[in-house]
Design an enzyme around this catalytic site. Structure first.
Site, PDB file in Angstrom:
ATOM      1  N   HIS A 170       0.645  -9.947  -3.162  1.00  0.00           N
ATOM      2  CA  HIS A 170       0.188  -9.099  -4.274  1.00  0.00           C
ATOM      3  C   HIS A 170      -0.424  -7.803  -3.727  1.00  0.00           C
ATOM      4  CE1 HIS A 170      -1.887  -8.339  -8.210  1.00  0.00           C
ATOM      5  NE2 HIS A 170      -2.775  -7.771  -7.402  1.00  0.00           N
ATOM      6  N   GLU A 171      -1.280  -7.932  -2.728  1.00  0.00           N
ATOM      7  CA  GLU A 171      -1.949  -6.747  -2.173  1.00  0.00           C
ATOM      8  C   GLU A 171      -0.969  -5.858  -1.407  1.00  0.00           C
ATOM      9  OE1 GLU A 171      -4.725  -6.111  -3.302  1.00  0.00           O
ATOM     10  OE2 GLU A 171      -5.193  -8.102  -4.099  1.00  0.00           O
ATOM     11  N   HIS A 180       0.821  -3.793  -3.862  1.00  0.00           N
ATOM     12  CA  HIS A 180       0.052  -2.619  -4.288  1.00  0.00           C
ATOM     13  C   HIS A 180       0.304  -1.454  -3.334  1.00  0.00           C
ATOM     14  CE1 HIS A 180      -2.229  -3.746  -7.747  1.00  0.00           C
ATOM     15  NE2 HIS A 180      -2.895  -4.725  -7.170  1.00  0.00           N
ATOM     16  N   GLU A 228      -1.059  -4.020 -12.253  1.00  0.00           N
ATOM     17  CA  GLU A 228      -1.325  -5.398 -11.837  1.00  0.00           C
ATOM     18  C   GLU A 228      -0.125  -6.294 -12.113  1.00  0.00           C
ATOM     19  OE1 GLU A 228      -3.788  -6.790 -10.079  1.00  0.00           O
ATOM     20  OE2 GLU A 228      -4.448  -4.712  -9.836  1.00  0.00           O
TER      21      GLU A 228
END
Length: 294
Positions: free
Chosen positions: A147-148, A151, A224
């Protein structure tokens, strides 16, 4: 890059449109008739320079600020098997995502969280808390790291910086216009800047800033969902859903500093009108989006 160029072009176009609208509405004529001689074009340039300067300075300092505020320690030479696994996982995911490997750090905190920040896709930081490493299994941690990394790969830091710059520009510009109007039309100041300008512009900037932050937070919530989808691609959809459900069971904790809270894996719980100011959508909505294959 196309997304960045689009945002810059949109900002320029909006500023041009705003200038045209001001002239069509006759605002310049009204102000000049009242003796303000306000140069709207110069004010627009001033607002844009100040608005974007603050955003980009914050972006440039983001990694340093994140390390200082959380006490994150970058993994230079892994001291144990867990650190080796975290570092190798981020390296593998970064290669898959087609970006340079971010710095990987661990920070001491009981909070179950992780975040990414940095000035560019190839100059970023991914950090994870000791609380998350202790509380989640490795499949879930892998998904959180994915997930990071997503980003970073999506360019979310620079995108939010540009959006904040646009918002700052409008807030500064409109607050000065309101200050001039109040000072000239209500306080009847003939020359220079009277107390009405300073009082009204400060009050207007606070109010407009609060309202404008809802726009930034809306964009933050949308990215997100994209990062969750990216994490699902890098680690597997099942792992990403499992990680979000683990966070949900832990009551969505988040004690990250405000300066980097928007870049964490989970956000603060907010309901009602406060939801407009939330940087993250509810975990239930994120899980549903993944289950639907969004």
């Amino acid at each position: 890059m196309s997304r960045i160029l689009m945002l810059v072009a949109t900002n320029v176009a909006v500023l041009i449109v705003l200038t045209i609208v001001m002239r069509l509405l006759g605002l310049e004529s009204i102000l000049n008739a009242e003796g303000t001689q306000l140069d709207l074009q110069s004010l627009l340039i001033f607002s844009a320079v100040i608005g974007f300067a603050g955003s980009f300075i914050s972006l440039a300092l983001s990694k340093w600020m994140a390390k200082r505020s959380t006490g994150a320690k970058v993994i230079e030479s892994p001291r144990n098997e867990l650190e080796r696994w975290v570092l190798s996982t981020v390296q593998r995911q970064a290669r898959t995502a087609g970006i340079g490997c971010p710095q990987v750090a661990i920070y001491e905190s009981p909070d179950v969280n992780a975040f990414a920040t940095g000035a560019s896709r190839n100059n970023a930081l991914v950090a994870v808390s000791t609380g998350l490493l202790r509380s989640m299994d490795r499949d879930s941690v892998e998904a959180v790291l994915g997930h990071e990394v997503s980003h970073v790969a999506n360019g979310d830091m620079i995108t939010l910086t540009l959006i904040q710059g646009v918002v700052n520009t409008f807030v500064i510009f409109l607050s000065r216009i309101i200050g001039f109007l109040v000072d000239r039309l209500l306080f009847k100041t003939q020359r220079g800047y009277g107390p009405g300008f300073f009082i009204a512009s400060i009050v207007a900037q606070i109010i407009l800033g609060v309202l404008a932050s809802t726009i930034v937070m809306w964009f933050s919530r949308q990215r997100e969902f994209r990062a969750d989808a990216g994490g699902a691609q890098l680690a597997g959809r099942r792992k990403m859903i499992s990680a979000l459900r683990s966070l949900q069971r832990m009551h969505e904790p988040n004690d990250l500093p405000d300066s980097i809270a928007a870049f964490g894996i989970s956000g603060r719980k907010r309901g009602g009108i406060r939801r407009l100011f939330a940087s993250h959508p509810p975990l239930s909505e994120r899980i549903e989006a993944l289950e639907r294959g969004r």
